[in-house]
Design a protein around this motif. Structure first.
Motif, PDB file in Angstrom:
ATOM      1  N   ARG A 125       0.771  -1.179  -0.014  1.00  0.00           N
ATOM      2  CA  ARG A 125       0.191  -0.036   0.110  1.00  0.00           C
ATOM      3  C   ARG A 125       0.814   1.264  -0.010  1.00  0.00           C
ATOM      4  NH1 ARG A 125      -4.384  -1.280   4.561  1.00  0.00           N
ATOM      5  NH2 ARG A 125      -5.333  -3.098   3.834  1.00  0.00           N
ATOM      6  N   ALA A 126       2.027   1.290   0.680  1.00  0.00           N
ATOM      7  CA  ALA A 126       2.903   2.295   0.713  1.00  0.00           C
ATOM      8  C   ALA A 126       4.482   1.751   0.450  1.00  0.00           C
ATOM      9  CB  ALA A 126       2.508   3.063   2.380  1.00  0.00           C
ATOM     10  N   PRO A 127       4.896   1.836  -0.388  1.00  0.00           N
ATOM     11  CA  PRO A 127       6.266   1.272  -0.704  1.00  0.00           C
ATOM     12  C   PRO A 127       7.513   1.874  -0.014  1.00  0.00           C
ATOM     13  CG  PRO A 127       4.902   1.390  -2.788  1.00  0.00           C
ATOM     14  CD  PRO A 127       4.203   2.283  -2.045  1.00  0.00           C
ATOM     15  N   GLY A 128       7.154   3.280   0.353  1.00  0.00           N
ATOM     16  CA  GLY A 128       8.211   3.814   0.984  1.00  0.00           C
ATOM     17  C   GLY A 128       8.737   3.156   2.340  1.00  0.00           C
ATOM     18  N   TYR A 129       7.901   2.576   2.656  1.00  0.00           N
ATOM     19  CA  TYR A 129       8.307   1.760   3.948  1.00  0.00           C
ATOM     20  C   TYR A 129       9.367   0.877   3.682  1.00  0.00           C
ATOM     21  CZ  TYR A 129       4.606   4.191   6.624  1.00  0.00           C
ATOM     22  OH  TYR A 129       3.973   4.875   7.327  1.00  0.00           O
ATOM     23  N   ALA A 130       9.681   0.076   2.669  1.00  0.00           N
ATOM     24  CA  ALA A 130      10.512  -0.802   2.073  1.00  0.00           C
ATOM     25  C   ALA A 130      11.833   0.140   2.096  1.00  0.00           C
ATOM     26  CB  ALA A 130      10.169  -1.536   0.771  1.00  0.00           C
ATOM     27  N   ASP A 131      11.695   1.046   1.738  1.00  0.00           N
ATOM     28  CA  ASP A 131      13.066   2.094   1.670  1.00  0.00           C
ATOM     29  C   ASP A 131      13.516   2.168   2.983  1.00  0.00           C
ATOM     30  OD1 ASP A 131      15.139   3.648   0.390  1.00  0.00           O
ATOM     31  OD2 ASP A 131      13.830   5.535   1.001  1.00  0.00           O
ATOM     32  N   TYR A 132      12.679   2.739   4.024  1.00  0.00           N
ATOM     33  CA  TYR A 132      12.989   2.607   5.366  1.00  0.00           C
ATOM     34  C   TYR A 132      13.822   1.584   5.772  1.00  0.00           C
ATOM     35  CZ  TYR A 132       9.992   7.174   5.598  1.00  0.00           C
ATOM     36  OH  TYR A 132       9.355   8.258   5.114  1.00  0.00           O
ATOM     37  N   GLN A 133      12.881   0.266   5.515  1.00  0.00           N
ATOM     38  CA  GLN A 133      13.406  -1.125   6.114  1.00  0.00           C
ATOM     39  C   GLN A 133      14.802  -1.186   5.483  1.00  0.00           C
ATOM     40  OE1 GLN A 133      12.107  -3.451   8.505  1.00  0.00           O
ATOM     41  NE2 GLN A 133      14.261  -3.159   8.627  1.00  0.00           N
ATOM     42  N   SER A 134      15.050  -0.902   4.215  1.00  0.00           N
ATOM     43  CA  SER A 134      16.609  -1.295   3.620  1.00  0.00           C
ATOM     44  C   SER A 134      17.534  -0.294   4.381  1.00  0.00           C
ATOM     45  CB  SER A 134      16.306  -0.863   2.048  1.00  0.00           C
ATOM     46  OG  SER A 134      16.236   0.595   1.801  1.00  0.00           O
ATOM     47  N   ARG A 135      17.291   0.728   4.808  1.00  0.00           N
ATOM     48  CA  ARG A 135      18.225   1.861   5.527  1.00  0.00           C
ATOM     49  C   ARG A 135      18.562   1.441   6.881  1.00  0.00           C
ATOM     50  NH1 ARG A 135      16.256   7.483   4.816  1.00  0.00           N
ATOM     51  NH2 ARG A 135      14.457   7.028   4.071  1.00  0.00           N
ATOM     52  N   VAL A 136      17.904   0.518   7.457  1.00  0.00           N
ATOM     53  CA  VAL A 136      18.178   0.203   9.147  1.00  0.00           C
ATOM     54  C   VAL A 136      18.228  -1.295   9.323  1.00  0.00           C
ATOM     55  CG1 VAL A 136      16.701   2.039   9.858  1.00  0.00           C
ATOM     56  CG2 VAL A 136      15.603  -0.064   9.647  1.00  0.00           C
ATOM     57  N   GLU A 137      19.073  -1.697  10.408  1.00  0.00           N
ATOM     58  CA  GLU A 137      19.131  -2.992  10.621  1.00  0.00           C
ATOM     59  C   GLU A 137      18.287  -3.701  11.660  1.00  0.00           C
ATOM     60  OE1 GLU A 137      23.117  -3.995  12.178  1.00  0.00           O
ATOM     61  OE2 GLU A 137      24.169  -2.652  10.792  1.00  0.00           O
ATOM     62  N   ARG A 138      17.416  -2.635  12.318  1.00  0.00           N
ATOM     63  CA  ARG A 138      16.297  -3.136  13.149  1.00  0.00           C
ATOM     64  C   ARG A 138      15.128  -3.528  12.372  1.00  0.00           C
ATOM     65  NH1 ARG A 138      12.443   1.005  13.885  1.00  0.00           N
ATOM     66  NH2 ARG A 138      12.891   2.553  12.881  1.00  0.00           N
ATOM     67  N   PRO A 139      14.376  -4.389  12.803  1.00  0.00           N
ATOM     68  CA  PRO A 139      13.070  -4.839  12.077  1.00  0.00           C
ATOM     69  C   PRO A 139      12.153  -3.683  12.534  1.00  0.00           C
ATOM     70  CG  PRO A 139      13.636  -6.441  13.716  1.00  0.00           C
ATOM     71  CD  PRO A 139      14.714  -5.675  13.862  1.00  0.00           C
ATOM     72  N   ILE A 140      11.508  -3.050  11.270  1.00  0.00           N
ATOM     73  CA  ILE A 140      10.731  -1.756  11.885  1.00  0.00           C
ATOM     74  C   ILE A 140       9.198  -2.453  12.387  1.00  0.00           C
ATOM     75  CG2 ILE A 140       9.336  -0.086  10.719  1.00  0.00           C
ATOM     76  CD1 ILE A 140      11.502   0.608   8.793  1.00  0.00           C
ATOM     77  N   PRO A 141       9.022  -1.935  13.392  1.00  0.00           N
ATOM     78  CA  PRO A 141       7.736  -2.606  14.290  1.00  0.00           C
ATOM     79  C   PRO A 141       6.485  -2.427  13.650  1.00  0.00           C
ATOM     80  CG  PRO A 141       8.789  -0.986  15.680  1.00  0.00           C
ATOM     81  CD  PRO A 141       9.771  -0.845  14.364  1.00  0.00           C
TER      82      PRO A 141
END
Length: 154
Positions: A125-141
């Motif tokens: 629904r909101a592909p930008g969150y995939a970009d956020y996840q790719s930038r961090v090591e933590r699993p985004i909750p």
């Protein structure tokens, strides 16, 4: 005759200065805001501070999943979880404002396969969150907010 001492009202929730114009616009326009949030689903989440015990209000994008409201702890791709996430871990009862409606909710921090399936749905629904996840090591909750009258969040 003894005087009855009144109970002081609870303190006004803290709103980070960067979020104050968004919260004011949200409330003035029945949940509609412009700028980067224009056209998106936005709610105001009021949590109890994990350390301070004081109420804190944060504007967040949300996604509907049946009777649940899903919020994502991306913090804009920050390496650290947002404060509201820590607050919900410590105090899962919270308040949500959507448009002119206020709900008491219970937060369920998703994990494992449930979190992964919800995150995949959100990315669709909101592909930008995939970009956020790719930038961090933590699993985004992904946090499911369940209206109190809906029962068990799981």
């Amino acid at each position: 005759m003894t005087s009855v001492q009144s109970i002081p009202p609870s303190p006004e929730p803290y709103v980070h200065p960067i979020n104050q114009p968004i919260v004011a616009e949200f409330r003035a326009n029945h949940g509609v805001v412009g700028g980067p949030f224009s056209g998106g689903d936005l709610l105001l989440l009021t949590t109890v501070g994990a350390r301070s015990g004081r109420p804190v209000t944060s504007p967040l994008a949300y996604f509907r999943d049946r009777n649940r409201l899903l919020v994502v702890g991306s913090a804009g791709g920050s390496p650290r979880h947002p404060a509201w996430y820590h607050n919900l871990r410590a105090h899962p009862a919270a308040r949500v404002e959507i448009a002119d409606r206020t709900l008491t909710v219970h937060a369920h921090i998703t994990a494992g396969a449930e979190r992964d399936a919800l995150f995949a749905m959100i990315i669709a629904r909101a592909p930008g969150y995939a970009d956020y996840q790719s930038r961090v090591e933590r699993p985004i909750p992904v946090v499911a907010l369940v209206p109190a009258e809906a029962g068990d969040p799981r």
